[in-house]
Design a protein around this motif. Structure first.
Motif, PDB file in Angstrom:
ATOM      1  N   PRO A  30      -4.726   4.865  -2.930  1.00 45.54           N
ATOM      2  CA  PRO A  30      -4.048   3.801  -1.934  1.00 45.54           C
ATOM      3  C   PRO A  30      -3.881   2.342  -2.632  1.00 45.54           C
ATOM      4  O   PRO A  30      -4.764   2.082  -3.445  1.00 45.54           O
ATOM      5  CB  PRO A  30      -5.167   3.528  -0.877  1.00 45.54           C
ATOM      6  CG  PRO A  30      -5.865   4.957  -0.890  1.00 45.54           C
ATOM      7  CD  PRO A  30      -5.815   5.378  -2.412  1.00 45.54           C
ATOM      8  N   LEU A  31      -2.933   1.693  -2.614  1.00 41.76           N
ATOM      9  CA  LEU A  31      -2.712   0.561  -3.146  1.00 41.76           C
ATOM     10  C   LEU A  31      -3.659  -0.675  -2.863  1.00 41.76           C
ATOM     11  O   LEU A  31      -3.987  -1.425  -4.138  1.00 41.76           O
ATOM     12  CB  LEU A  31      -1.361  -0.167  -2.326  1.00 41.76           C
ATOM     13  CG  LEU A  31      -0.793  -1.436  -3.182  1.00 41.76           C
ATOM     14  CD1 LEU A  31      -0.227  -1.197  -4.725  1.00 41.76           C
ATOM     15  CD2 LEU A  31       0.532  -1.706  -2.304  1.00 41.76           C
ATOM     16  N   ALA A  32      -4.386  -0.655  -1.895  1.00 39.61           N
ATOM     17  CA  ALA A  32      -5.438  -1.883  -1.923  1.00 39.61           C
ATOM     18  C   ALA A  32      -6.562  -1.567  -3.057  1.00 39.61           C
ATOM     19  O   ALA A  32      -7.344  -2.073  -3.667  1.00 39.61           O
ATOM     20  CB  ALA A  32      -6.146  -1.871  -0.490  1.00 39.61           C
ATOM     21  N   ILE A 101       2.193  -3.022  -9.511  1.00 42.18           N
ATOM     22  CA  ILE A 101       1.218  -3.348  -8.570  1.00 42.18           C
ATOM     23  C   ILE A 101       2.009  -4.445  -7.721  1.00 42.18           C
ATOM     24  O   ILE A 101       1.993  -4.240  -6.309  1.00 42.18           O
ATOM     25  CB  ILE A 101      -0.189  -3.837  -8.859  1.00 42.18           C
ATOM     26  CG1 ILE A 101      -0.825  -2.727  -9.662  1.00 42.18           C
ATOM     27  CG2 ILE A 101      -0.873  -4.317  -7.780  1.00 42.18           C
ATOM     28  CD1 ILE A 101      -1.092  -1.691  -8.842  1.00 42.18           C
ATOM     29  N   CYS A 102       2.447  -5.583  -8.064  1.00 40.35           N
ATOM     30  CA  CYS A 102       3.109  -6.543  -7.444  1.00 40.35           C
ATOM     31  C   CYS A 102       4.417  -6.181  -6.736  1.00 40.35           C
ATOM     32  O   CYS A 102       4.563  -6.313  -5.646  1.00 40.35           O
ATOM     33  CB  CYS A 102       3.450  -7.770  -8.345  1.00 40.35           C
ATOM     34  SG  CYS A 102       1.886  -8.562  -8.814  1.00 40.35           S
ATOM     35  N   PRO A 311      -7.615 -10.241   0.202  1.00 35.87           N
ATOM     36  CA  PRO A 311      -7.964  -9.394   1.654  1.00 35.87           C
ATOM     37  C   PRO A 311      -6.749  -8.470   2.033  1.00 35.87           C
ATOM     38  O   PRO A 311      -6.495  -8.550   3.054  1.00 35.87           O
ATOM     39  CB  PRO A 311      -8.280 -10.498   2.797  1.00 35.87           C
ATOM     40  CG  PRO A 311      -7.187 -11.832   2.043  1.00 35.87           C
ATOM     41  CD  PRO A 311      -7.115 -11.504   0.451  1.00 35.87           C
ATOM     42  N   LEU A 312      -6.511  -7.315   1.180  1.00 35.50           N
ATOM     43  CA  LEU A 312      -5.617  -6.543   1.428  1.00 35.50           C
ATOM     44  C   LEU A 312      -5.893  -5.812   2.605  1.00 35.50           C
ATOM     45  O   LEU A 312      -5.066  -5.059   3.361  1.00 35.50           O
ATOM     46  CB  LEU A 312      -5.008  -5.574   0.273  1.00 35.50           C
ATOM     47  CG  LEU A 312      -4.513  -6.680  -1.019  1.00 35.50           C
ATOM     48  CD1 LEU A 312      -4.194  -5.730  -2.269  1.00 35.50           C
ATOM     49  CD2 LEU A 312      -3.229  -7.414  -0.369  1.00 35.50           C
ATOM     50  N   THR A 313      -7.329  -4.984   2.488  1.00 39.42           N
ATOM     51  CA  THR A 313      -7.444  -3.973   3.441  1.00 39.42           C
ATOM     52  C   THR A 313      -7.579  -4.442   4.930  1.00 39.42           C
ATOM     53  O   THR A 313      -7.348  -3.442   5.790  1.00 39.42           O
ATOM     54  CB  THR A 313      -8.978  -3.545   3.281  1.00 39.42           C
ATOM     55  OG1 THR A 313      -9.717  -4.589   3.182  1.00 39.42           O
ATOM     56  CG2 THR A 313      -9.023  -2.875   1.762  1.00 39.42           C
ATOM     57  N   LYS A 314      -7.394  -5.642   5.239  1.00 41.35           N
ATOM     58  CA  LYS A 314      -7.377  -6.331   6.552  1.00 41.35           C
ATOM     59  C   LYS A 314      -5.722  -6.370   7.029  1.00 41.35           C
ATOM     60  O   LYS A 314      -5.548  -6.498   8.258  1.00 41.35           O
ATOM     61  CB  LYS A 314      -7.901  -7.723   6.480  1.00 41.35           C
ATOM     62  CG  LYS A 314      -9.340  -7.665   6.295  1.00 41.35           C
ATOM     63  CD  LYS A 314      -9.817  -9.274   6.248  1.00 41.35           C
ATOM     64  CE  LYS A 314     -11.188  -9.402   5.916  1.00 41.35           C
ATOM     65  NZ  LYS A 314     -11.835 -10.636   5.891  1.00 41.35           N
ATOM     66  N   LEU A 318      -2.571  -1.077   4.825  1.00 42.51           N
ATOM     67  CA  LEU A 318      -2.928  -1.164   3.689  1.00 42.51           C
ATOM     68  C   LEU A 318      -4.506  -0.837   3.864  1.00 42.51           C
ATOM     69  O   LEU A 318      -5.207  -0.839   2.768  1.00 42.51           O
ATOM     70  CB  LEU A 318      -2.750  -2.731   2.954  1.00 42.51           C
ATOM     71  CG  LEU A 318      -1.646  -2.898   2.331  1.00 42.51           C
ATOM     72  CD1 LEU A 318      -1.621  -4.253   1.711  1.00 42.51           C
ATOM     73  CD2 LEU A 318      -1.190  -1.823   1.150  1.00 42.51           C
ATOM     74  N   ALA A 319      -5.078  -0.642   5.081  1.00 39.24           N
ATOM     75  CA  ALA A 319      -6.407  -0.389   5.165  1.00 39.24           C
ATOM     76  C   ALA A 319      -6.758   1.070   4.338  1.00 39.24           C
ATOM     77  O   ALA A 319      -5.877   2.132   4.358  1.00 39.24           O
ATOM     78  CB  ALA A 319      -6.718  -0.190   6.434  1.00 39.24           C
TER      79      ALA A 319
END
Length: 697
Positions: A30-32, A101-102, A311-314, A318-319
């Motif tokens: 996963p990306l995050a 990534i970006c 805070p990507l998972t929020k 992206l979770a």
């Protein structure tokens, strides 16, 4: 067995860190999580320079005769190989971050501003945040002109790990000299979030580096000047300072002095923007009293360990799927854990199973009127430790509480001292570090009176032990894989009392039948267990040895494993990090398999399984097979006696041995090679472990 091969420990560690980078590179992750692995790689490398490179530099400064006592290879050669490996990995990191990534974040509706200018709306928003918040944390320092530097002893000290900008400035008004002014400016990542979330645009989330918000507002910091250049840099200092003469004087005071000395420790790595002109680099070398071997070109941004806080998972989509800690269903029906432990030994698997049972153990001990004595050895504890609070409550409830606190736990010294003082203030008896060794054992002992019978009489007091492969730290217990054993086995708890006796009065631990305690019998017992497998192999019987460790470096143990392989013992090693044993060498180690597993959780547990002619002996331990653990630390290994628990551990380790998703074979060159699947369906050990524990309770 002269001429046996050994891999260099530091290059082996860099191979492990590259395995972390592999996870960031894997599009199936996963990306995050890929961003998280970039952060872990960066944090790992930072600590590597602060500690290991600092040690190698000190060794390199010794005379040749002195060096050979500490290192079989010229440290200058090792340092050169480290520099090459790090440069190659860093290039891979930068390319991955920029080109993979970006853009992937953009496709996920997340923009991380890097070198591109802010949009008009975000420029105003960033300027407002700069004026209202950032500006109060900035400290610009002028160091002189391009021709003449200020006195170096008048300049503030650069903080290790801090980020700065190097700037060249030119007055807007006509000046009497054509010289540029040179200054540096702090980037206050220790006070403010490194990534600032800006207003979304058309549903796209935007983040900006704190660095770039400062860059875009430098005219406010330097009014009357035109900024010609603004380039980032960072200084690492050698932070593995040695305590002089631990055997005399106040050790806690010396620890505090050591913490202060880290602020002025010698430079070890000066990271700078690769576009920085050579003349500016040379001027900074002069200003900060650097040497050429301190210099290392980095990227535009340093300390990308801060990506952990992005805070990507929020954000929607992206979770990261999480494995919710499982209950230990066999323990839940008991009103008291002490009753459950009296029935049989209880083994917990973290973080797959909830750490709440360890917290419950200490909480129950703190309020149970029958508990009269609690002893614990703490190596690293959480900043907001619930366990420490339980021990404080126990002392205030009239229990006799003794806590050994290792204040030499690197980078946790200040936190451990703080908690030691708070516990001591509440009436806990605190024992601090022992001179000459670190106490790395993760153990606790609770003594409890027996309940009164109908005649009002009590039986013998009951002793309850907790032994673990991991720290008493509820924060790391959510991401480190570890085992924890609750037991009231009479032999083990009696010997556990001997270990605490040593911590209190330095009485040598003798006559151990159950526990393996370094530096007294742990290494010797492991050698004898391997020798038994060798004897069985020479008799033509099946002989097998399975080890799971974080690090394998001690030459005595490596030689013994080579000997076992040559005798026909099947040797399988699960080594997460440093592995100085070289597998696959004809006539020496061609039968030894080394597997490295990196996944969502950090593999941290240590286990040894000896086949013993079909009657396996199983040991868990706090110790890796490193020189420091076997000879210079107090470590505790402990047996698993229950057949059901032995089977459980063998089953879970079998998942790791057959992992075809996250495992890698370490080859003769120390490289991480992809594993060919053994079964039709791929096995991912950590997921398989979770599923098995969920099904079997």
């Amino acid at each position: 067995m002269a001429g046996l091969p050994y891999a260099d420990r530091d290059l082996s560690w860099l191979s492990f860190n590259e395995r972390v980078l592999d996870e960031a590179h894997d599009p199936q992750v996963p990306l995050a999580s890929r961003v998280k692995f970039l952060a872990i790689y960066s944090a790992n490398l930072d600590e590597f320079f602060r500690v290991r490179v600092g040690i190698l530099r000190r060794l390199a400064a010794l005379k040749a005769k002195q060096r050979t006592k500490h290192l079989p290879v010229d440290p200058q050669i090792v340092l050169a190989e480290i520099a090459d490996a790090v440069a190659r990995q860093q290039q891979r990191f930068d390319t991955l971050f920029t080109n993979d990534i970006c853009p992937a974040l953009r496709r996920s509706q997340v923009v991380l501003y890097r070198s591109e200018p802010f949009s008009d709306a975000h420029r105003q928003e960033a300027a407002q945040y700069f004026r209202s918040t950032i500006l109060s944390y900035l400290q610009p320092v002028f160091v002189g002109t391009s021709r003449r530097m200020n006195r170096r002893d008048k300049l503030p000290l650069l903080n290790s790990q801090a980020l700065y900008f190097a700037l060249t400035l030119r007055p807007k008004a006509p000046a009497s000299s054509d010289d540029s002014l040179i200054a540096y400016l702090n980037i206050p990542r220790d006070k403010l979030d490194r990534f600032v979330e800006l207003s979304p645009i058309e549903g796209v989330t935007h983040f900006a580096f704190l660095d770039d918000i400062i860059r875009s507002n430098l005219s406010i910091v330097f009014p009357g000047y035109e900024v010609e250049q603004c380039l980032s840099f960072k200084l690492n200092r050698a932070e593995d300072t040695t305590i002089q003469d631990e055997y005399r004087g106040n050790l806690v005071k010396k620890i505090r002095m050591q913490l202060a000395e880290r602020k002025t420790a010698p430079p070890i790595r000066f990271l700078y923007d690769p576009t920085m002109p050579p003349d500016l680099v040379e001027q900074l070398v002069h200003v900060f009293r650097l040497s050429n071997h301190d210099l290392m070109a980095g990227g535009r941004y340093h300390s990308l360990s801060d990506l952990m806080k992005l805070p990507l998972t929020k954000l929607p989509g992206l979770a990261v799927p999480t494995l919710v800690p499982l209950p230990a269903v066999a323990l839940d029906p008991y009103e008291s854990l002490f009753d459950a432990i009296r029935q049989q030994d209880r083994l917990l698997h973290f973080p797959y199973q909830s750490y709440s049972y360890v917290l419950r153990f200490f909480n129950e001990a703190a309020i149970d009127p029958l508990v009269y004595d609690i002893q614990v050895a703490l190596y690293r504890i959480a900043a907001d430790s619930l366990i420490a609070n339980a021990l404080i409550s126990a002392a205030r409830n009239g229990k006799r509480v003794t806590v050994f606190v290792e204040v030499k736990a690197r980078f946790d010294e200040a936190n451990n001292l703080r908690w030691a003082e708070e516990m001591e203030g509440a009436g806990v008896r605190i024992i601090y570090s022992l001179p000459g060794v670190k106490v790395h054992a993760k153990i606790a002992l609770v003594r409890r009176l027996s309940a009164e019978d109908k005649r009002g009489k009590r039986g013998k007091p009951l002793h309850f032990g907790y032994l673990s492969t991991g720290n008493f730290n509820e924060a790391t217990a959510s991401v480190y894989t570890d085992f924890g054993l609750f037991t009231c086995h009479s032999g083990m708890v009696k010997e556990l009392g001997k270990v605490f006796g040593y911590l209190k009065n330095q009485k040598v631990v003798r006559h151990l039948k159950h526990l393996l305690v370094a530096p007294f019998n742990l290494q010797q017992r492991y050698v004898s267990l391997i020798d038994r497998e060798i004897t069985l192999a020479k008799q033509g019987k099946k002989a097998r040895l399975l080890l799971k460790l974080n690090g394998l470096e001690d030459p005595v143990m490596i030689d013994k494993l080579y000997e076992a392989n040559q005798a026909g013992v099947e040797v399988k090693l699960l080594i997460r990090g440093i592995c100085c044993l070289v597998p696959g060498v004809a006539g020496i180690s061609e039968g030894i398999e080394v597997i490295r597993l990196v996944d969502q959780f950090l593999e941290h547990s240590r286990i040894a399984i000896f086949h013993n002619g079909g009657k396996p002996e199983v040991y868990l331990a706090s110790a890796d097979w490193m020189n420091r653990n076997l000879y210079h630390r107090v470590e505790v290994g402990f047996p698993i006696y229950a057949l059901g628990l032995k089977h459980e551990l063998a089953t879970l380790l079998d998942f790791q041995l057959n992992d075809s998703v996250k495992a890698r074979h370490v080859d003769e060159q120390g490289h991480n090679q992809v594993v060919d699947p053994v079964y039709h369906s791929p096995i991912r050990a950590q997921q398989a472990t979770y599923d098995w524990l969920k099904a079997h309770g």
